[in-house]
Scaffold this active site. Structure first.
Site, PDB file in Angstrom:
ATOM      1  N   LYS A   1     -27.894 -24.930  12.602  1.00  0.00           N
ATOM      2  CA  LYS A   1     -27.631 -26.198  13.305  1.00  0.00           C
ATOM      3  C   LYS A   1     -27.067 -27.234  12.334  1.00  0.00           C
ATOM      4  CE  LYS A   1     -31.072 -29.218  13.875  1.00  0.00           C
ATOM      5  NZ  LYS A   1     -30.815 -30.565  13.326  1.00  0.00           N
ATOM      6  N   ASN A   2     -27.713 -27.387  11.186  1.00  0.00           N
ATOM      7  CA  ASN A   2     -27.334 -28.467  10.273  1.00  0.00           C
ATOM      8  C   ASN A   2     -26.026 -28.196   9.534  1.00  0.00           C
ATOM      9  OD1 ASN A   2     -29.489 -29.843  11.159  1.00  0.00           O
ATOM     10  ND2 ASN A   2     -30.747 -29.529   9.339  1.00  0.00           N
TER      11      ASN A   2
ATOM     12  N   ARG B   1     -28.773 -38.190  16.019  1.00  0.00           N
ATOM     13  CA  ARG B   1     -28.327 -39.004  14.882  1.00  0.00           C
ATOM     14  C   ARG B   1     -27.106 -38.409  14.211  1.00  0.00           C
ATOM     15  NH1 ARG B   1     -31.486 -42.367  12.938  1.00  0.00           N
ATOM     16  NH2 ARG B   1     -30.302 -42.294  11.037  1.00  0.00           N
TER      17      ARG B   1
ATOM     18  N   CYS C   1     -36.130 -43.170  14.410  1.00  0.00           N
ATOM     19  CA  CYS C   1     -36.402 -41.733  14.380  1.00  0.00           C
ATOM     20  C   CYS C   1     -37.877 -41.506  14.078  1.00  0.00           C
ATOM     21  CB  CYS C   1     -35.537 -41.069  13.311  1.00  0.00           C
ATOM     22  SG  CYS C   1     -35.818 -39.309  13.177  1.00  0.00           S
TER      23      CYS C   1
ATOM     24  N   ARG D   1     -34.184 -44.066   8.733  1.00  0.00           N
ATOM     25  CA  ARG D   1     -32.991 -43.256   8.425  1.00  0.00           C
ATOM     26  C   ARG D   1     -31.745 -44.134   8.474  1.00  0.00           C
ATOM     27  NH1 ARG D   1     -33.302 -37.576  11.380  1.00  0.00           N
ATOM     28  NH2 ARG D   1     -31.747 -37.070   9.802  1.00  0.00           N
TER      29      ARG D   1
ATOM     30  N   VAL E   1     -27.967 -45.673   7.422  1.00  0.00           N
ATOM     31  CA  VAL E   1     -26.688 -45.019   7.092  1.00  0.00           C
ATOM     32  C   VAL E   1     -25.901 -45.868   6.094  1.00  0.00           C
ATOM     33  CG1 VAL E   1     -26.533 -43.690   9.244  1.00  0.00           C
ATOM     34  CG2 VAL E   1     -25.579 -46.029   9.141  1.00  0.00           C
TER      35      VAL E   1
ATOM     36  N   ASP F   1     -37.473 -30.121   5.680  1.00  0.00           N
ATOM     37  CA  ASP F   1     -37.464 -29.549   7.031  1.00  0.00           C
ATOM     38  C   ASP F   1     -38.387 -28.344   7.178  1.00  0.00           C
ATOM     39  OD1 ASP F   1     -33.896 -30.177   7.626  1.00  0.00           O
ATOM     40  OD2 ASP F   1     -35.639 -31.488   7.615  1.00  0.00           O
TER      41      ASP F   1
ATOM     42  N   ILE G   1     -38.928 -37.192   0.832  1.00  0.00           N
ATOM     43  CA  ILE G   1     -37.659 -37.549   1.472  1.00  0.00           C
ATOM     44  C   ILE G   1     -37.879 -38.520   2.634  1.00  0.00           C
ATOM     45  CG2 ILE G   1     -35.570 -36.634   2.561  1.00  0.00           C
ATOM     46  CD1 ILE G   1     -35.917 -35.622  -0.282  1.00  0.00           C
TER      47      ILE G   1
ATOM     48  N   ARG H   1     -33.973 -28.430  20.446  1.00  0.00           N
ATOM     49  CA  ARG H   1     -32.867 -29.030  19.707  1.00  0.00           C
ATOM     50  C   ARG H   1     -32.436 -28.160  18.536  1.00  0.00           C
ATOM     51  NH1 ARG H   1     -34.135 -34.279  17.284  1.00  0.00           N
ATOM     52  NH2 ARG H   1     -32.030 -33.831  16.565  1.00  0.00           N
TER      53      ARG H   1
HETATM   54  C1  EPZ Z   1     -30.075 -34.100   7.053  1.00  0.00           C
HETATM   55  O1  EPZ Z   1     -30.280 -35.407   7.600  1.00  0.00           O
HETATM   56  C2  EPZ Z   1     -30.650 -33.116   8.071  1.00  0.00           C
HETATM   57  N1  EPZ Z   1     -29.999 -33.288   9.357  1.00  0.00           N
HETATM   58  C3  EPZ Z   1     -32.149 -33.359   8.232  1.00  0.00           C
HETATM   59  O2  EPZ Z   1     -32.669 -32.327   9.077  1.00  0.00           O
HETATM   60  C4  EPZ Z   1     -32.824 -33.220   6.883  1.00  0.00           C
HETATM   61  O3  EPZ Z   1     -34.179 -33.548   7.023  1.00  0.00           O
HETATM   62  C5  EPZ Z   1     -32.170 -34.190   5.878  1.00  0.00           C
HETATM   63  O4  EPZ Z   1     -30.752 -33.950   5.797  1.00  0.00           O
HETATM   64  C6  EPZ Z   1     -32.733 -34.013   4.477  1.00  0.00           C
HETATM   65  O5  EPZ Z   1     -32.598 -32.719   4.042  1.00  0.00           O
HETATM   66  C7  EPZ Z   1     -28.798 -32.691   9.572  1.00  0.00           C
HETATM   67  O6  EPZ Z   1     -28.211 -32.059   8.727  1.00  0.00           O
HETATM   68  C8  EPZ Z   1     -28.221 -32.841  10.931  1.00  0.00           C
HETATM   69  P1  EPZ Z   1     -30.278 -37.673   4.366  1.00  0.00           P
HETATM   70  P2  EPZ Z   1     -29.586 -36.687   6.927  1.00  0.00           P
HETATM   71  O7  EPZ Z   1     -29.189 -38.654   4.594  1.00  0.00           O
HETATM   72  O8  EPZ Z   1     -28.315 -36.312   6.302  1.00  0.00           O
HETATM   73  C9  EPZ Z   1     -32.135 -41.820   2.908  1.00  0.00           C
HETATM   74  C10 EPZ Z   1     -33.780 -31.379  10.932  1.00  0.00           C
HETATM   75  O9  EPZ Z   1     -35.003 -31.253  11.080  1.00  0.00           O
HETATM   76  N2  EPZ Z   1     -30.819 -42.396   3.251  1.00  0.00           N
HETATM   77  O10 EPZ Z   1     -30.052 -36.604   3.374  1.00  0.00           O
HETATM   78  O11 EPZ Z   1     -29.597 -37.748   7.954  1.00  0.00           O
HETATM   79  C11 EPZ Z   1     -32.881 -41.334   4.149  1.00  0.00           C
HETATM   80  O12 EPZ Z   1     -33.577 -42.374   4.788  1.00  0.00           O
HETATM   81  C12 EPZ Z   1     -33.213 -32.697  10.361  1.00  0.00           C
HETATM   82  O13 EPZ Z   1     -32.964 -30.489  11.187  1.00  0.00           O
HETATM   83  C13 EPZ Z   1     -30.544 -43.700   2.929  1.00  0.00           C
HETATM   84  O14 EPZ Z   1     -31.385 -44.419   2.370  1.00  0.00           O
HETATM   85  O15 EPZ Z   1     -30.662 -37.034   5.788  1.00  0.00           O
HETATM   86  C14 EPZ Z   1     -33.779 -40.270   3.574  1.00  0.00           C
HETATM   87  O16 EPZ Z   1     -34.931 -40.841   3.063  1.00  0.00           O
HETATM   88  C15 EPZ Z   1     -34.220 -33.792  10.322  1.00  0.00           C
HETATM   89  N3  EPZ Z   1     -29.331 -44.213   3.281  1.00  0.00           N
HETATM   90  C16 EPZ Z   1     -32.927 -39.672   2.455  1.00  0.00           C
HETATM   91  O17 EPZ Z   1     -31.929 -40.634   2.135  1.00  0.00           O
HETATM   92  C17 EPZ Z   1     -28.360 -43.449   3.883  1.00  0.00           C
HETATM   93  O18 EPZ Z   1     -27.265 -43.937   4.183  1.00  0.00           O
HETATM   94  C18 EPZ Z   1     -32.255 -38.348   2.791  1.00  0.00           C
HETATM   95  O19 EPZ Z   1     -31.612 -38.474   4.033  1.00  0.00           O
HETATM   96  C19 EPZ Z   1     -28.648 -42.114   4.184  1.00  0.00           C
HETATM   97  C20 EPZ Z   1     -29.891 -41.600   3.859  1.00  0.00           C
END
Ligand code: EPZ
Length: 449
Positions: A22-23, A100, A124, A129, A131, A328, A350, A420
């Protein structure tokens, strides 16, 4: 409002093919927005999130042909995507709020069309989370971005050559928790069509990023360093078509490894990405799970036998960006540790609030003591089946695993969270010997007056 009813105690055994990821699939699908040529993806799983992404892309002018797999045990179906660069560039809230990952359409649209409007993802269950890193990276590439009315509004000014193209830059993309996966996907995708060279420092090293770079390279992009913290992208004028097989789902594979562990089972996982799961497999091996796999072929598509034949030992684990232990799989591993010997320690680095499953496991008799981002797990002899509530994708997988090992009947409510990210989980577990069924409940329509 489907729920699962699970009568625990069965020892799982048999063979299962791991689905496409999925990811990985979500940013791969969004990458089709970068080209006017068709992109074909294979091993695309049948999941609610994939259907949502199809809906989003359709709304953004991507023609889609979806051929589900005829064999239920195949890794996934085929999806053909063909974008119209002149179509609507506004990703509306009603789609983005369901998923998201819709945000990963932002970079590709901006790069190919010179403008994009994407609703800001809302709250969430697993924690904050933002961006901000995505926007920081795209601004560094020259995009003008404002947030207005809950939408990210991004555009690229017309350059001296009359084109609205981003411009390569050196970007540090690290945040308070380290790298960002979808942020890296967004910025790397956008940089493929920029003028000049981009360097992303503190890039995410996740296997899904490597898979995306593989597709983009097949489309004609010039990328090096994917899978390492520094990715270099040399922009090109245009990208073409490609045919790509989606990476196998390491989180699904890790979840079924936990299913074998918690039921003292014996499973053979085909199409198993062992090379993307070393932290998790190291953890399970330390606990006493035996894993045999043949690396003569592709280590991302291996056959892996997972056997647990005794009560498992405790471990200390901390989630980290890849190649560390994946967040995850934190909840699923916690379910296994609830029945292990002694005291285990689980720290979430994380998503600090990613513990919605703790209270539900406690309802099943688990001994869990949380202080901030750490949970002490006191292993117990048995869990007891009862009603529990799913809150997010991986927490629901954790509750299903606990139900497989619990005495009596466990009812997991709101399994739409599970759908999902896991394809037909109850059917596949039943084929492995679990006593589980899905109960579908029609929600009565409320008619005012
Ligand atoms: C991806 O989410 C995955 N989703 C998540 O899987 C996974 O938990 C996550 O990476 C971490 O491995 C998909 O790939 C669709 P991040 P993502 O940006 O990219 C902070 C599942 O269960 N951050 O790597 O959204 C954030 O808050 C899902 O399949 C900022 O501060 O996660 C977090 O603490 C859930 N600012 C950390 O970084 C930003 O602009 C990592 O988040 C972006 C992120």
């Amino acid at each position: 409002m489907d729920r699962f009813e699970i009568r625990g105690g069965a020892r799982l055994s048999g063979r299962l093919t791991i689905k496409g990821s999925k990811n990985a699939a979500l940013p791969l699908m969004a990458a089709a927005l970068l080209t006017d040529e068709p992109v074909t993806l294979r091993d695309v799983p049948e999941l609610a999130d994939i259907a949502n992404m199809r809906r989003l892309l359709d709304n953004l002018g991507v023609a889609l042909q979806h051929s589900p797999a005829s064999d239920p045990d195949a890794a996934g179906g085929v999806l053909r995507l063909h974008a119209d660069p002149k179509a609507n560039s506004h990703a509306h809230y009603d789609i983005v709020r369901t998923m998201r990952a819709s945000v990963c359409a932002l970079g590709p649209m901006l790069a190919r069309r010179g403008e994009a409007r994407v609703s800001l993802p809302g709250g969430c269950a697993i924690g904050e989370r933002p961006v901000d890193l995505h926007l920081r990276g795209l601004r560094a590439l020259g995009a003008e971005i404002e947030v207005d009315g809950g939408d990210i509004i991004a555009k690229v000014a017309i350059g001296s050559d009359g084109a609205r193209r981003l411009t390569g830059a050196r970007i540090f993309l690290g945040g308070p928790m380290g790298s960002t996966v979808l942020g890296t996907a967004n910025v790397m995708s956008a940089a493929t069509l920029a003028r000049g060279t981009t360097i992303i420092e503190c890039a995410a090293c996740e296997p899904e990023i490597v898979d995306l770079a593989k597709l983009l390279t097949a489309m004609g992009a010039k990328i090096s360093g994917a899978g390492s913290p520094r990715i270099t992208i040399e922009g090109v004028a245009a990208l073409g078509s490609a045919d790509h097989r989606v990476l196998a789902d390491r989180i699904e594979a890790g979840t079924y490894m936990c299913a074998a562990a918690i039921t003292r089972g014996d499973l053979i996982l085909e199409n198993c990405p062992v090379d993307a799961l070393m932290a998790h497999m190291d953890c399970l091996a330390t606990m006493g799970v035996t894993m045999q796999y043949d690396l003569s072929g592709d280590p991302l598509r291996a056959s892996c036998r997972v056997v647990a034949d005794r009560r498992l030992s405790p471990v200390e684990v901390t989630t980290q960006p890849h190649p560390g232990f994946p967040t995850d799989l934190q909840a699923q591993l916690m379910a296994v540790l609830c029945l292990a010997e002694g005291r285990s320690v689980v720290t979430e680095r994380i998503f600090g609030e990613r513990f919605m499953h703790v209270a539900e496991l406690t309802r099943m008799g688990a001994q869990l003591y949380r202080t901030g981002a750490t949970v002490n797990v006191q292993g117990t002899e048995r869990l007891q089946g009862t009603q529990v509530m799913a809150s997010d994708l991986r927490a629901s997988a954790c509750l299903v695993l606990a139900g497989l090992a619990a005495e009596g009947t466990t009812i997991v409510n709101r399994v739409y969270h599970l759908d999902r990210g896991y394809e037909r989980m109850e059917e596949r577990l039943r084929l492995l010997g679990a006593d589980i069924e899905r109960i579908s409940e029609q929600v009565p329509e409320v008619v005012n007056g």
